[in-house]
Design a protein around this motif. Structure first.
Motif, PDB file in Angstrom:
ATOM      1  N   LEU A   1       0.853  -1.189   0.000  1.00 29.03           N
ATOM      2  CA  LEU A   1       0.000   0.000   0.000  1.00 29.03           C
ATOM      3  C   LEU A   1       0.886   1.235   0.000  1.00 29.03           C
ATOM      4  O   LEU A   1       1.688   1.431   0.909  1.00 29.03           O
ATOM      5  CB  LEU A   1      -0.895  -0.001   1.247  1.00 29.03           C
ATOM      6  N   LEU A   2       0.751   2.066  -1.047  1.00 27.29           N
ATOM      7  CA  LEU A   2       1.572   3.262  -1.192  1.00 27.29           C
ATOM      8  C   LEU A   2       0.695   4.507  -1.094  1.00 27.29           C
ATOM      9  O   LEU A   2      -0.234   4.679  -1.890  1.00 27.29           O
ATOM     10  CB  LEU A   2       2.293   3.267  -2.537  1.00 27.29           C
ATOM     11  N   GLY A   3       0.962   5.359  -0.114  1.00 26.89           N
ATOM     12  CA  GLY A   3       0.299   6.657  -0.040  1.00 26.89           C
ATOM     13  C   GLY A   3       1.157   7.666  -0.784  1.00 26.89           C
ATOM     14  O   GLY A   3       2.272   7.971  -0.341  1.00 26.89           O
ATOM     15  N   VAL A   4       0.643   8.188  -1.906  1.00 26.65           N
ATOM     16  CA  VAL A   4       1.486   8.973  -2.813  1.00 26.65           C
ATOM     17  C   VAL A   4       0.809  10.278  -3.227  1.00 26.65           C
ATOM     18  O   VAL A   4      -0.121  10.271  -4.044  1.00 26.65           O
ATOM     19  CB  VAL A   4       1.837   8.168  -4.087  1.00 26.65           C
ATOM     20  N   PRO A   5       1.272  11.411  -2.723  1.00 27.51           N
ATOM     21  CA  PRO A   5       0.791  12.688  -3.239  1.00 27.51           C
ATOM     22  C   PRO A   5       1.540  13.044  -4.514  1.00 27.51           C
ATOM     23  O   PRO A   5       2.688  12.615  -4.710  1.00 27.51           O
ATOM     24  CB  PRO A   5       1.143  13.661  -2.112  1.00 27.51           C
ATOM     25  N   MET A   6       0.922  13.806  -5.387  1.00 29.83           N
ATOM     26  CA  MET A   6       1.614  14.282  -6.580  1.00 29.83           C
ATOM     27  C   MET A   6       2.380  15.562  -6.233  1.00 29.83           C
ATOM     28  O   MET A   6       1.794  16.527  -5.749  1.00 29.83           O
ATOM     29  CB  MET A   6       0.629  14.570  -7.717  1.00 29.83           C
ATOM     30  N   TYR A   7       3.673  15.543  -6.485  1.00 27.14           N
ATOM     31  CA  TYR A   7       4.514  16.725  -6.317  1.00 27.14           C
ATOM     32  C   TYR A   7       5.122  17.091  -7.672  1.00 27.14           C
ATOM     33  O   TYR A   7       5.836  16.272  -8.268  1.00 27.14           O
ATOM     34  CB  TYR A   7       5.644  16.467  -5.311  1.00 27.14           C
ATOM     35  N   ASN A   8       4.831  18.290  -8.144  1.00 21.44           N
ATOM     36  CA  ASN A   8       5.376  18.735  -9.433  1.00 21.44           C
ATOM     37  C   ASN A   8       5.142  17.691 -10.528  1.00 21.44           C
ATOM     38  O   ASN A   8       6.044  17.338 -11.285  1.00 21.44           O
ATOM     39  CB  ASN A   8       6.864  19.069  -9.308  1.00 21.44           C
ATOM     40  N   PHE A   9       3.910  17.178 -10.551  1.00 16.25           N
ATOM     41  CA  PHE A   9       3.416  16.279 -11.587  1.00 16.25           C
ATOM     42  C   PHE A   9       3.993  14.858 -11.504  1.00 16.25           C
ATOM     43  O   PHE A   9       3.804  14.067 -12.422  1.00 16.25           O
ATOM     44  CB  PHE A   9       3.674  16.847 -12.994  1.00 16.25           C
ATOM     45  N   SER A  10       4.670  14.509 -10.408  1.00 14.21           N
ATOM     46  CA  SER A  10       5.249  13.174 -10.301  1.00 14.21           C
ATOM     47  C   SER A  10       5.216  12.717  -8.848  1.00 14.21           C
ATOM     48  O   SER A  10       4.489  13.269  -8.021  1.00 14.21           O
ATOM     49  CB  SER A  10       6.685  13.185 -10.843  1.00 14.21           C
ATOM     50  N   ILE A  11       6.013  11.706  -8.532  1.00 12.28           N
ATOM     51  CA  ILE A  11       6.027  11.132  -7.189  1.00 12.28           C
ATOM     52  C   ILE A  11       7.026  11.862  -6.299  1.00 12.28           C
ATOM     53  O   ILE A  11       7.952  12.513  -6.787  1.00 12.28           O
ATOM     54  CB  ILE A  11       6.375   9.629  -7.233  1.00 12.28           C
ATOM     55  N   PRO A  12       6.881  11.780  -4.978  1.00 11.51           N
ATOM     56  CA  PRO A  12       7.882  12.353  -4.081  1.00 11.51           C
ATOM     57  C   PRO A  12       9.244  11.689  -4.282  1.00 11.51           C
ATOM     58  O   PRO A  12       9.330  10.495  -4.589  1.00 11.51           O
ATOM     59  CB  PRO A  12       7.325  12.041  -2.686  1.00 11.51           C
ATOM     60  N   SER A  13      10.297  12.459  -4.090  1.00  8.59           N
ATOM     61  CA  SER A  13      11.645  11.915  -4.293  1.00  8.59           C
ATOM     62  C   SER A  13      11.951  10.795  -3.315  1.00  8.59           C
ATOM     63  O   SER A  13      12.755   9.902  -3.618  1.00  8.59           O
ATOM     64  CB  SER A  13      12.694  13.018  -4.175  1.00  8.59           C
ATOM     65  N   THR A  14      11.315  10.815  -2.142  1.00  9.12           N
ATOM     66  CA  THR A  14      11.550   9.756  -1.162  1.00  9.12           C
ATOM     67  C   THR A  14      11.050   8.405  -1.673  1.00  9.12           C
ATOM     68  O   THR A  14      11.656   7.365  -1.394  1.00  9.12           O
ATOM     69  CB  THR A  14      10.862  10.084   0.163  1.00  9.12           C
ATOM     70  N   LEU A  15       9.950   8.413  -2.411  1.00 12.46           N
ATOM     71  CA  LEU A  15       9.456   7.168  -2.996  1.00 12.46           C
ATOM     72  C   LEU A  15      10.372   6.713  -4.122  1.00 12.46           C
ATOM     73  O   LEU A  15      10.624   5.510  -4.284  1.00 12.46           O
ATOM     74  CB  LEU A  15       8.025   7.351  -3.514  1.00 12.46           C
ATOM     75  N   LYS A  16      10.876   7.653  -4.899  1.00 12.13           N
ATOM     76  CA  LYS A  16      11.843   7.303  -5.949  1.00 12.13           C
ATOM     77  C   LYS A  16      13.073   6.643  -5.336  1.00 12.13           C
ATOM     78  O   LYS A  16      13.597   5.644  -5.873  1.00 12.13           O
ATOM     79  CB  LYS A  16      12.245   8.562  -6.722  1.00 12.13           C
ATOM     80  N   ALA A  17      13.545   7.167  -4.203  1.00 11.69           N
ATOM     81  CA  ALA A  17      14.703   6.572  -3.530  1.00 11.69           C
ATOM     82  C   ALA A  17      14.406   5.141  -3.091  1.00 11.69           C
ATOM     83  O   ALA A  17      15.256   4.255  -3.214  1.00 11.69           O
ATOM     84  CB  ALA A  17      15.107   7.430  -2.329  1.00 11.69           C
ATOM     85  N   TRP A  18      13.200   4.919  -2.567  1.00 14.12           N
ATOM     86  CA  TRP A  18      12.803   3.562  -2.157  1.00 14.12           C
ATOM     87  C   TRP A  18      12.769   2.627  -3.358  1.00 14.12           C
ATOM     88  O   TRP A  18      13.277   1.502  -3.307  1.00 14.12           O
ATOM     89  CB  TRP A  18      11.442   3.618  -1.470  1.00 14.12           C
ATOM     90  N   LEU A  19      12.177   3.093  -4.455  1.00 10.19           N
ATOM     91  CA  LEU A  19      12.111   2.275  -5.660  1.00 10.19           C
ATOM     92  C   LEU A  19      13.496   1.926  -6.178  1.00 10.19           C
ATOM     93  O   LEU A  19      13.756   0.795  -6.597  1.00 10.19           O
ATOM     94  CB  LEU A  19      11.312   3.008  -6.742  1.00 10.19           C
ATOM     95  N   ASP A  20      14.406   2.892  -6.142  1.00  7.55           N
ATOM     96  CA  ASP A  20      15.775   2.631  -6.599  1.00  7.55           C
ATOM     97  C   ASP A  20      16.457   1.576  -5.747  1.00  7.55           C
ATOM     98  O   ASP A  20      17.342   0.864  -6.222  1.00  7.55           O
ATOM     99  CB  ASP A  20      16.599   3.924  -6.555  1.00  7.55           C
ATOM    100  N   ARG A  21      16.049   1.491  -4.491  1.00 12.08           N
ATOM    101  CA  ARG A  21      16.652   0.508  -3.587  1.00 12.08           C
ATOM    102  C   ARG A  21      16.071  -0.892  -3.747  1.00 12.08           C
ATOM    103  O   ARG A  21      16.772  -1.891  -3.577  1.00 12.08           O
ATOM    104  CB  ARG A  21      16.440   0.962  -2.135  1.00 12.08           C
ATOM    105  N   VAL A  22      14.787  -0.990  -4.051  1.00 12.22           N
ATOM    106  CA  VAL A  22      14.145  -2.319  -4.053  1.00 12.22           C
ATOM    107  C   VAL A  22      14.100  -2.967  -5.431  1.00 12.22           C
ATOM    108  O   VAL A  22      13.861  -4.176  -5.537  1.00 12.22           O
ATOM    109  CB  VAL A  22      12.719  -2.257  -3.467  1.00 12.22           C
ATOM    110  N   ILE A  23      14.292  -2.186  -6.474  1.00 13.85           N
ATOM    111  CA  ILE A  23      14.281  -2.767  -7.819  1.00 13.85           C
ATOM    112  C   ILE A  23      15.705  -3.140  -8.195  1.00 13.85           C
ATOM    113  O   ILE A  23      16.578  -2.288  -8.338  1.00 13.85           O
ATOM    114  CB  ILE A  23      13.678  -1.781  -8.839  1.00 13.85           C
ATOM    115  N   GLY A  24      15.923  -4.429  -8.326  1.00 14.12           N
ATOM    116  CA  GLY A  24      17.261  -4.928  -8.605  1.00 14.12           C
ATOM    117  C   GLY A  24      17.238  -6.424  -8.822  1.00 14.12           C
ATOM    118  O   GLY A  24      16.166  -7.024  -9.028  1.00 14.12           O
ATOM    119  N   PRO A  25      18.383  -7.076  -8.774  1.00 16.32           N
ATOM    120  CA  PRO A  25      18.466  -8.519  -9.062  1.00 16.32           C
ATOM    121  C   PRO A  25      17.542  -9.378  -8.210  1.00 16.32           C
ATOM    122  O   PRO A  25      16.964 -10.359  -8.698  1.00 16.32           O
ATOM    123  CB  PRO A  25      19.936  -8.838  -8.786  1.00 16.32           C
TER     124      PRO A  25
END
Length: 213
Positions: free
Chosen positions: A91-115
């Motif tokens: 479950l992701l609570g996601v507000p739109m910031y400047n037409f996209s996702i918060p940078s904190t969620l991007k950081a999480w995605l960068d950490r969990v998407i991998g091998p």
């Protein structure tokens, strides 16, 4: 035993619609699954480190070759990956910031998407393909089809694409409240009734979806 991983990303607490939506879903999910495992992470209160050179290196090297610094950085990512792999529902609570996702969620995605979470290109299977994802989104205006700024929405399209890399798009649902700035921005005052109706509909969707998800 089913498990829910609940992640909030809004920098606001009081007045945050995305937090309200995700909390509503979580509350009703827990009522429907009294024996379920519930894990909560607030990326605004406790952000994970953004992608850096160490993070990239740890994805390319076997653990036996890590330096102490790389091992420490890899441990941060591994904790997040383990939480994700253990979840039946994300479950992701996601507000739109400047037409996209918060940078904190991007950081999480960068950490969990991998091998560890990647899809096998030959079979199309992966560790997360059966995991359900619910995005409780809030948008200050309207980006619905036909709206003047419909093509400015880089929240839903981006999440759909990036989550597809690990199979999390296969059971992905969006619950969206729009015009959430109508009560704050005088320029949007004419949309306050629409905003209230959208929020009410999104809350009802969160309650209904939680009972079946």
């Amino acid at each position: 035993m089913v498990a829910l991983l609940h992640i909030d990303t809004s920098v606001r607490h009081e007045g945050s619609v995305s937090r309200e939506l995700s909390a509503t879903y979580a509350e009703h999910w827990r009522q429907a699954n009294p024996d379920g495992v519930y894990t909560y992470r607030d990326l605004a209160e406790k952000p994970v480190p953004h992608l850096n050179a160490l993070t990239l290196a740890t994805k390319m090297l076997p653990p036996a070759d890590f330096t102490p610094e790389q091992a420490a950085d890899a441990a941060v990512s591994q904790e997040l990956v383990d939480e994700l792999l253990a979840a039946d529902v994300v479950l992701l609570g996601v507000p739109m910031y400047n037409f996209s996702i918060p940078s904190t969620l991007k950081a999480w995605l960068d950490r969990v998407i991998g091998p560890a979470t990647a899809i096998n290109k030959e079979t199309g299977e992966g560790a997360l393909v059966d995991t359900r994802v619910v995005v409780a989104a809030s948008k200050g205006g309207s980006y619905a089809p036909g709206a003047p700024r419909a093509d400015f929405d880089h929240l839903e399209p981006y999440l759909g694409k990036v989550l597809s890399q690990v199979g999390l798009d296969r059971n992905l649902r969006f619950i969206t409240a729009e015009f959430t700035l109508a009560h704050l921005d005088p320029a949007l005052a004419q949309f306050r009734e629409h905003a209230d109706a959208s929020r009410s509909a999104a809350l009802e969707s969160a309650r209904e979806l939680a009972r079946i998800n």
